[in-house]
Design a protein around this motif. Structure first.
Motif, short mmCIF file in Angstrom:
data_model
loop_
_atom_site.label_atom_id
_atom_site.label_comp_id
_atom_site.label_asym_id
_atom_site.label_seq_id
_atom_site.Cartn_x
_atom_site.Cartn_y
_atom_site.Cartn_z
N UNK A 1 6.41 9.40 1.67
CA UNK A 1 5.77 8.12 1.32
C UNK A 1 6.26 7.06 2.31
N UNK A 2 5.31 6.44 3.03
CA UNK A 2 5.65 5.42 4.03
C UNK A 2 4.86 4.15 3.72
N UNK A 3 5.39 3.31 2.82
CA UNK A 3 4.62 2.15 2.35
C UNK A 3 4.34 1.14 3.46
N UNK B 1 2.18 -4.04 7.66
CA UNK B 1 3.47 -3.72 8.29
C UNK B 1 4.19 -2.64 7.52
N UNK B 2 4.81 -1.69 8.27
CA UNK B 2 5.63 -0.66 7.65
C UNK B 2 6.79 -1.33 6.93
N UNK B 3 7.18 -0.74 5.80
CA UNK B 3 8.33 -1.27 5.05
C UNK B 3 8.96 -0.11 4.28
N UNK B 4 10.29 -0.17 4.10
CA UNK B 4 10.95 0.91 3.37
C UNK B 4 10.98 0.58 1.88
N UNK B 5 11.17 1.63 1.08
CA UNK B 5 11.31 1.47 -0.37
C UNK B 5 12.45 0.49 -0.67
N UNK B 6 13.57 0.64 0.06
CA UNK B 6 14.75 -0.22 -0.16
C UNK B 6 14.39 -1.69 0.04
N UNK C 1 10.89 6.49 9.69
CA UNK C 1 9.66 5.75 9.42
C UNK C 1 9.71 5.24 7.99
N UNK C 2 9.70 3.92 7.83
CA UNK C 2 9.77 3.31 6.49
C UNK C 2 10.97 3.83 5.70
N UNK C 3 12.09 4.00 6.41
CA UNK C 3 13.31 4.46 5.74
C UNK C 3 13.37 5.97 5.52
N UNK D 1 0.88 -1.17 0.00
CA UNK D 1 0.00 0.00 0.00
C UNK D 1 0.91 1.22 0.00
N UNK D 2 0.64 2.14 -0.91
CA UNK D 2 1.44 3.36 -0.97
C UNK D 2 0.80 4.40 -0.06
N UNK D 3 1.33 4.50 1.14
CA UNK D 3 0.82 5.46 2.12
C UNK D 3 1.60 6.76 1.95
N UNK D 4 0.89 7.87 1.85
CA UNK D 4 1.57 9.16 1.72
C UNK D 4 1.02 10.11 2.78
N UNK D 5 1.94 10.83 3.42
CA UNK D 5 1.56 11.68 4.56
C UNK D 5 2.04 13.10 4.33
#
Length: 317
Positions: A142-144, A155-160, A122-124, A100-104
């Motif tokens: 962006x905090x996917x 679950x939070x996850x980083x782009x990397x 947060x998410x990298x 999910x592409x979460x954007x804040x």
């Protein structure tokens, strides 16, 4: 009032090949790469589905999402083809990305809770020092999150990590990121015109059979997004007051106040019919504020049959 809601469906449409039941929506796959998505009146909070439905909730979410898809299709392609019933969307079958592409745009909700706990990444994404809850970020972040199966927590996850784990390719992720920023920008402008602030939201994407990346699921609804009222935002921030929100956060706060946060061993508080009525009214208020349109209540006398008749009429045409 509970008979005036739809919390479960069991259709058998012509050409149907599969059914998927999510937290609040049920998706019927047809053999011609078409999907029928039914927005039920189920209410989910802290990844738990509440025992009773909320009258008109499915209709409200479906109609907001439909309007927002139409208002953004010039910048980002989407899956939607038609809405034959107030609770139903029909569109292209896609293979969904498992994120999910979460954007804040603001430090609220989950981000604020993590920040309060002392986290600065947060998410990298590195978060600046000295922020207060509900402050605006210098630029949206962006905090996917990984998409959970029913009942599990996202679950939070980083782009990397998304790229490293092969969840999304580098090329595709660049498109998801670009689309997410464009949609958030447009959503922010739409909200502004209604006297609202789009605080944060999530977008989901999928690939069509011919490989096109499109927006799927819902968009800019009170279930997937958080809104503040713009009027008085700055004063409330200066005075350290809570912001006036338009989202389902009011349900989360009610649950927290009644000792429930979806944690193990916690008992779900009972929602009385009176409380459910107020939740329904809040959702109608959300609809009217977010869309700027008057909410027209659909006929609830036999929702199940109404949906079936409308979908069949659409498919037969």
């Amino acid at each position: 009032m509970s008979n005036k809601t739809i919390t479960d469906t069991n259709y058998n449409f012509p050409g149907q090949t599969a059914v998927y039941k999510g937290k609040v929506r049920e998706v019927y796959s047809l053999e011609n790469n078409q999907l029928i998505m039914v927005a039920t009146d189920r209410l989910s909070a802290f990844d738990v589905v509440m025992p009773k439905g909320i009258p008109y909730k499915g209709q409200i979410l479906n109609q907001i999402a439909t309007k927002m898809m139409r208002d953004t299709q010039d910048i980002v392609p989407n899956w939607l083809e038609a809405t034959p019933d107030p609770n139903v969307a029909v569109g292209k079958k896609c293979d969904p990305f498992k994120v999910e592409m979460v954007i804040r745009g603001y430090m609220s909700g989950h981000a604020a809770r993590e920040y309060k706990a002392g986290k600065r990444i947060l998410c990298g994404v590195e978060l600046p020092e000295g922020l207060k809850e509900n402050d605006k970020f210098p630029t949206p972040i962006i905090t996917p999150a990984t998409k959970a199966e029913m009942g599990d927590h996202d679950e939070d996850i980083s782009k990397e990590n998304i790229i490293k784990r092969g969840i999304v390719s580098v090329e595709d992720y660049a498109i998801l990121e670009d689309y997410t920023q464009k949609l958030f920008q447009r959503g922010t402008e739409i909200a502004q015109a209604r006297g609202l602030i789009l605080v944060d939201t999530k977008y989901e994407f999928g690939k069509t059979a011919d490989g096109e990346i499109v927006l799927i699921d819902e968009i800019h609804t009170p279930d997937s997004s958080r809104y503040f009222y713009a009027d008085g935002y700055s004063e409330r921030q200066q005075n350290g007051e809570a912001q006036k929100q338009l989202s389902k956060e009011f349900v989360r706060q009610w649950l927290i106040g009644n000792g429930f946060q979806g944690l193990e061993g916690q008992k779900l508080p009972v929602m009385t019919d009176e409380y459910i009525e107020t939740v329904s009214e809040r959702y109608i208020e959300l609809f009217e504020n977010i869309t700027g349109e008057k909410f027209v209540k659909a006929d609830l006398s036999n929702i199940d049959k109404r949906i079936e008749d409308n979908v069949l009429a659409y498919l037969n045409n």
